[in-house]
Design an enzyme around this catalytic site. Structure first.
Site, mmCIF file in Angstrom:
data_model
loop_
_atom_site.group_PDB
_atom_site.id
_atom_site.type_symbol
_atom_site.label_atom_id
_atom_site.label_comp_id
_atom_site.label_asym_id
_atom_site.label_seq_id
_atom_site.Cartn_x
_atom_site.Cartn_y
_atom_site.Cartn_z
ATOM 1 N N PRO A 49 0.666 -1.412 0.069
ATOM 2 C CA PRO A 49 0.147 0.636 -0.215
ATOM 3 C C PRO A 49 0.468 1.252 0.120
ATOM 4 C CG PRO A 49 0.069 -1.044 2.228
ATOM 5 C CD PRO A 49 0.766 -1.828 0.946
ATOM 6 N N GLN A 618 12.683 -1.292 0.465
ATOM 7 C CA GLN A 618 11.518 -2.177 1.893
ATOM 8 C C GLN A 618 11.665 -3.131 1.673
ATOM 9 O OE1 GLN A 618 8.836 -0.981 2.250
ATOM 10 N NE2 GLN A 618 8.771 0.686 1.330
ATOM 11 N N LYS A 658 12.847 16.164 -3.306
ATOM 12 C CA LYS A 658 11.910 17.244 -4.179
ATOM 13 C C LYS A 658 13.083 18.491 -3.139
ATOM 14 C CE LYS A 658 7.532 16.727 -2.543
ATOM 15 N NZ LYS A 658 6.576 15.318 -1.163
#
Length: 1108
Positions: A49, A618, A658
């Site tokens: 998710p 992950q 960013k």
RNA sequence: AGAUCCGUAGCUCAGCCUGGUUAGAGCACUACACUGAUAAUGUAGGGGUCAGCAGUUCAAAUCUGCUCGGGUCUACCA
């Protein structure tokens, strides 16, 4: 069904994708792709998710492309692949975002804003960008069920987590303990590792460091030290950068195999003679070479060189359990057996003394090794960061300047001074190192013991390692390397988080901690709520009595008081559980197991996953927690195959962030180049696990090269198929009745199907994609179509032509199926364009069809080999033409090819026509060695020869290279040859060398490997005429095209030809007319009208009239 | 700091597992050619100390060790 193939003027991938998306939605193509496999074997996929409180980036496109293509592929292979979407909704990033938005800090929660309000804000914020995510999912063509996603904050999801926690609890895997965690005294809060990893948290600081002297106690196990020291005092030296932890010291850790020495010397501050112990390799840090065995009696205060002498040496394990006197005896631990030397694997000899000062309260390593040896724990600093009241003259002092006190005095310095005075400091100096700081207060963090709940993963460590070996890791080294190491070094899983927005720990405890209950379902909780009210009476749980609990989050669960078996009230343990528990539990929590779908999970229909994929970051996150929970709850792997994809870097190889402003906006890329080209680029440019330098130019290249070529090929097909009304209505022509080139491309196509299937099955989509690219470009477009062009526009609609159409159609039909998993839009578009006319498939979408199966009988290796020969020979001839400047349009008489064996001649003979037309020659002559005038070259075959010759290899190679023509001939005749190397005779076989025909004296030749081609460059008058005729055809074709004539229009032609062309026009009149569809071709003296053309530097006019 | 991956042409990548002597491809660049697929294609050319050093070997881009540079994860530890 339509009767014509749609033709297009220009390839517009983004437009195609918009149209296809509309169709998919209209016809529920995704839902149907799952439905059509009802009853088929399930292929279980888990969607990791994403968190929707951040915007999606291009790096999300790669992992989702990977997931999507595997699921689409498996669907086409006949499996049913359900893909439930999901949202990760809890956790720190959400909370930090909300705090930032509201302009509050953690301390304000419950004060300036109620917990209920705060959590409501989190609940809303966490799906802030859900629309953007859904848009990306749709636009990139990711098929996943977004209508019924699992959401980790749902009660049903949390209920499954509670079931899992209770199950672990019952198995004895859940326990409460103290753990050392980063803690910010200034902020009064523990910090997560995420917070600790924020940019700027690690700063260089200058700290006072101390090498402290711990006095050894004389006993049986330490007697060997005292013997060596003449029964004088013996000290252990240990270095610390945090002297404030010294009062809490409980142990000294040494490395078992590190060599230590006992050194006799003087203390540089007190000038007293001392005997100290430290690691041997670290001695140069503390002792000058010239001091070794210097005169001890002559030493006096102030001497630069301090004498020293090694008394004895020993291993760290010899020191185990030797006791020492407490350094700063302010307080002692309540339990445990402290002040011993212990052995730990984390000790290095990088810096310090090789003996580690161990304060179990203030270091994770210290705590672990302290627990192992039962040292106890001593925490002499409180949560404000100041010494407790029992630390003598230091009581109440802050260990760092947490309050911005301008008069703050460094307590480390005072401790160092005290130790110096007491002859307990061997060396004190400033030392610069990096140290973590709290990102919010900029103050140093300290590591502090905090209560926490743990999952005892170490209890199943061996089983986890064992089961990990059955998991198919892509790439394999992630499983054995990164993940394997992680498992080997596993520690218990710290579940506790002292935050607000997350899954509450369902454990209630009595105040004294003697009784507790772990709740496993909503029903159980409601029962306990009523029971507590009955037993405890009054207002207890009043508001939850009627409807039960409605929201399993804080603050509601914290209102609830339960009752223990002995009738005492119990309150909830205030912690939340780590969000990784949320995501690691998704295999069953998304199913609301075991309250629903019990059979699907227990019956192994929906568990474990056949396949998952996420970023390599992950590995220790989702991959680990899935595995841990799978093993602990179900004694099973949670996934059978896992693909970990690498990072996406920018075109300069920098990580996208960013902060740097180099993030590629996926929406823009998709809008400009299309999702298909983007997906294709991401998959084929680098293996998924290699990091990818994302460059939009590469996407453009994929668009032009692959999709452009396929589109051209399709348009070519459509144009002629429409003219001939080819709709595949004729019976499929058996391969053996098709021409060589058709059988060849079908053979290559099937080889491709075979390879691509193997690659996809092996989760190597990059290799599959590259194989497809090669086929489309090299074989289909640049060879098959190019060579077969005439077959499509010349002649009648009969056997050969139909064969060509059927062959090309089949290639297109199958190649787009191979590509469909990776680039779903374009392939579906072309599938529809083709299928609308032919109706070959009953499926409404390419994604409902079955993946092509290999027809092994169609694969003909000999055929593929000789076509390769044809391509190589053609390429060589073209290069020869270039060398002597003769255009391909000029026919030549023949080429000569030396033939190594009969097989080769046979092979070439079968493709001779192709070669002749491709390079425009009349014939091929084969030369065998009997002709005698071929010059040969011999090369040693190092691989076979090297094994036999070994060290003599160099000499043998030299001897072979020096072979004369006669030597070569002898070797070829006899099959072996004996040569003398270094006085020894060695025999070589024909297979030990490679003999190639290098040159044909007197001819223009070219080589490629063992292949040699010579070209006859004599141009006879007849050849000249033919060449000119072809030139003329070319010019008139151009005029036809420029005039906008239809392909089928007939014409009349007049040429004001110059003399040198006349014979060509007369001799090749029929040929020219056929080529240009002319009813008449006349030579006239002069021509005012018409178009000026140029052939061989001669200019003249040509008049072309269309017949009405 | 540890673990791990990566480093080959201007750019993106093959080749490395299983060592074999002229290290390949595509893009870009240059020239020429081809043209009823034409914003395509062919041929030729320039462009490389295979990150560096050392070792093993008859032979190293390929195997081993070290170093440097980049990424990721774990830790920040005396």
């Amino acid at each position: 069904m339509s009767s014509k193939y749609q033709e297009y003027n220009q390839l517009n991938l983004p437009q195609i994708e918009k149209d296809i998306l509309q169709q998919w939605e209209l016809h529920q193509a995704f839902e149907k792709s799952v439905e059509v496999r009802d009853g088929a074997t399930p292929f279980v996929f888990y969607e990791g998710p994403p968190s929707a409180n951040g915007l999606p980036g291009i790096h999300h496109v790669i992992s989702r492309t990977l997931k999507d293509l595997v699921c689409r592929y498996k669907t086409m292979q006949g499996f049913q692949v359900k893909r439930k979407g999901g949202w990760d909704t809890h956790g720190l990033p959400v909370e930090l975002g909300v705090e930032k938005m509201l302009g509050i800090t953690k301390e304000d929660i419950g004060k300036k804003i109620s917990i209920a309000e705060y959590n409501d804000t989190c609940r809303k914020e966490v799906l802030k960008y859900k629309d953007k995510w859904d848009e990306l999912t749709q636009k990139m063509g990711y098929w996943v069920d977004l209508k019924d996603p699992y959401i980790t904050f749902d009660n049903s999801y949390i209920e499954s987590l509670w079931w899992a926690l209770q199950t672990l609890y019952k198995k004895g895997f859940l326990y409460k303990s103290v753990s050392i965690q980063p803690y910010s005294p200034a902020a009064g809060t523990g910090l997560s590792s995420a917070e600790l990893n924020m940019p700027g948290t690690y700063k260089d600081v200058k700290d006072t460091t101390v090498v402290a002297m711990f006095k050894a106690q004389q006993a049986a196990n330490s007697q060997f030290l005292f013997d060596a020291a003449g029964n004088d005092e013996v000290y252990f030296l240990a270095w610390t950068t945090t002297p404030w932890t010294l009062p809490s010291n409980l142990g000294l850790t040494v490395g078992g195999n590190i060599e230590y020495v006992l050194v006799k010397t003087f203390n540089q501050y007190t000038h007293l003679p001392v005997n100290v112990i430290m690691a041997k390799v670290l001695m140069p840090k503390y002792f000058k070479a010239e001091g070794e065995n210097a005169d001890f009696d002559a030493y006096k205060e102030g001497d630069k060189v301090i004498p020293w002498q090694i008394l004895t040496s020993f291993k760290g394990k010899d020191l185990e359990n030797i006791r020492y006197e407490q350094l700063l005896p302010f307080a002692q631990p309540e339990e445990g057996d402290p002040f011993r030397v212990i052995v730990g694997d984390f000790v290095t000899t990088e810096d310090g003394t090789g003996i580690v000062h161990t304060a179990p309260a203030f270091g994770a390593d210290d705590n672990r090794v302290g627990k192992k040896y039962g040292l106890g724990i001593l925490t002499l600093v409180d949560k404000q960061g100041k010494f407790t009241d029992n630390v003598g003259e230091f009581s109440g002092r802050y260990v760092k300047n947490y309050k911005d006190d301008p008069n703050y005095k460094d307590v480390d310095v005072d401790i160092a001074v005290k130790l110096k005075k007491e002859n307990r400091a061997f060396k004190v100096e400033k030392y610069e190192h990096t140290y973590p700081h709290c990102w919010r207060t900029d103050k140093p963090v300290l590591y502090y013991p905090l209560d926490a709940w743990f999952i005892k993963t170490t209890a199943v460590k061996d089983r986890m390692i064992e089961l990990n070996k059955t998991i198919n890791w892509k790439p394999a080294f992630t499983g054995t390397g990164r993940f394997g190491n992680w498992l080997e070094n596993m520690v218990d899983w710290n579940l506790s988080r002292s935050r607000y927005w997350g899954t509450p720990l369902p454990i209630w405890r009595t105040e004294d901690g003697t009784e507790e209950k772990c709740i496993g379902s909503i029903e159980e909780l409601n029962g306990e709520i009523r029971k507590a009210n009955e037993v405890l009476g009054g207002d207890v749980n009043k508001s939850y009595l009627h409807e039960g609990i409605l929201d399993l989050h804080k603050p509601y669960v914290d209102d609830i008081i339960l009752v223990s078996d002995s009738g005492k009230p119990m309150r909830r343990e205030p912690d939340l559980v780590d969000v990784w528990f949320d995501s690691g539990a998704m295999p069953f929590a998304q199913q609301h197991y075991p309250f629903e779908n019990k059979e699907a999970v227990d019956g192994r229909q929906a568990f474990p996953a056949d396949f998952i994929a996420e970023g390599v970051d992950q590995t220790r996150g989702w991959f680990y927690t899935l595995h841990a929970l799978g093993v602990m709850l179900f004694d099973s792997v949670a996934y059978k195959t896992v693909v970990s994809n690498g990072l996406v870097l920018d075109a300069n190889g920098m990580k996208m962030s960013k902060r740097l402003g180099n993030v590629v906006n996926p929406f823009e890329t998709i809008a400009q180049y299309g999702a298909d080209a983007t997906r294709w680029y991401l998959i084929t440019n680098a293996s998924p696990w290699d990091s990818l330098k994302f460059d939009v130019k590469g996407v453009g290249e994929a668009q032009r090269k692959l999709f452009g070529t396929l589109y051209n090929t399709y348009n070519f097909f459509a144009m002629y198929a429409n003219l001939d009304n080819f709709t595949f209505k004729e019976a499929y022509i058996p391969l053996e009745e098709r021409p060589e080139i058709d059988r060849w491309i079908i053979s290559v196509l099937n080889s491709l199907v075979k390879d691509a299937t193997a690659y996809f099955d092996d989760y190597e989509p990059t290799q599959a994609g590259r194989a497809v690219e090669r086929f489309v470009d090299e074989h289909l477009s640049n060879w098959y179509v190019r060579l077969c062009r005439r077959r499509f526009w010349k002649g009648d609609y009969e056997h050969d032509k139909i064969s060509a159409y059927q062959t090309l159609y089949e290639c297109l039909e199958k190649v787009i199926q191979l590509m469909a998993p990776v680039s779903p839009f374009f392939t579906d578009w072309m599938f529809n364009n083709l299928n609308k006319v032919t109706g070959r498939s009953s499926a409404a979408s390419i994604h409902h069809t079955n993946f092509p199966e290999v027809q092994s009988e169609a694969i003909d290796p000999d055929l593929e080999e000789r076509m390769q020969l044809a391509q190589d020979i053609s390429s060589l001839v073209l290069s020869l033409r270039k060398k002597v400047n003769i255009k391909v349009r000029q026919p030549l008489q023949k080429i000569l090819i030396p033939i190594a064996d009969a097989h080769m001649q046979e092979q070439i003979a079968k493709v001779a026509d192709l070669i002749k037309s491709e390079v425009n020659v009349k014939g091929i002559d084969y030369l065998t060695e009997t002709e005698g005038f071929i010059k040969k070259k011999i090369k040693p075959n190092f691989k076979s020869l090297g094994a036999k010759m070994g060290a003599r290899m160099k000499a043998v190679a030299a001897a072979i290279t020096a072979f004369t023509d006669a030597d070569i001939a002898a070797l070829e005749r006899d099959g072996h040859y004996t040569l003398t190397v270094d006085g020894e005779q060695v025999q070589i076989q024909l297979s030990d060398v490679e003999i190639i025909s290098e040159d044909i004296p007197g001819w223009t030749v070219a080589n490629k490997g063992a292949l040699t081609v010579a070209l006859d460059i004599t141009i006879t008058p007849q050849l000249q005429d033919e060449g000119n005729a072809r030139e003329l055809v070319n010019r008139i074709q151009k005029i036809r095209k420029d005039s906008g004539f239809e392909l089928t229009d007939r014409i009349d032609v007049k040429v004001a030809a110059v003399d040198s062309l006349k014979s060509a026009i007369i001799n090749y009149n029929d040929y020219i007319c056929t080529e240009i569809l002319a009813d008449s071709l006349d030579v006239v003296a002069a021509l005012q009208e018409g178009t000026e053309v140029e052939v061989n530097d001669l200019k003249f006019n040509v008049l072309v009239n269309k017949k009405s």
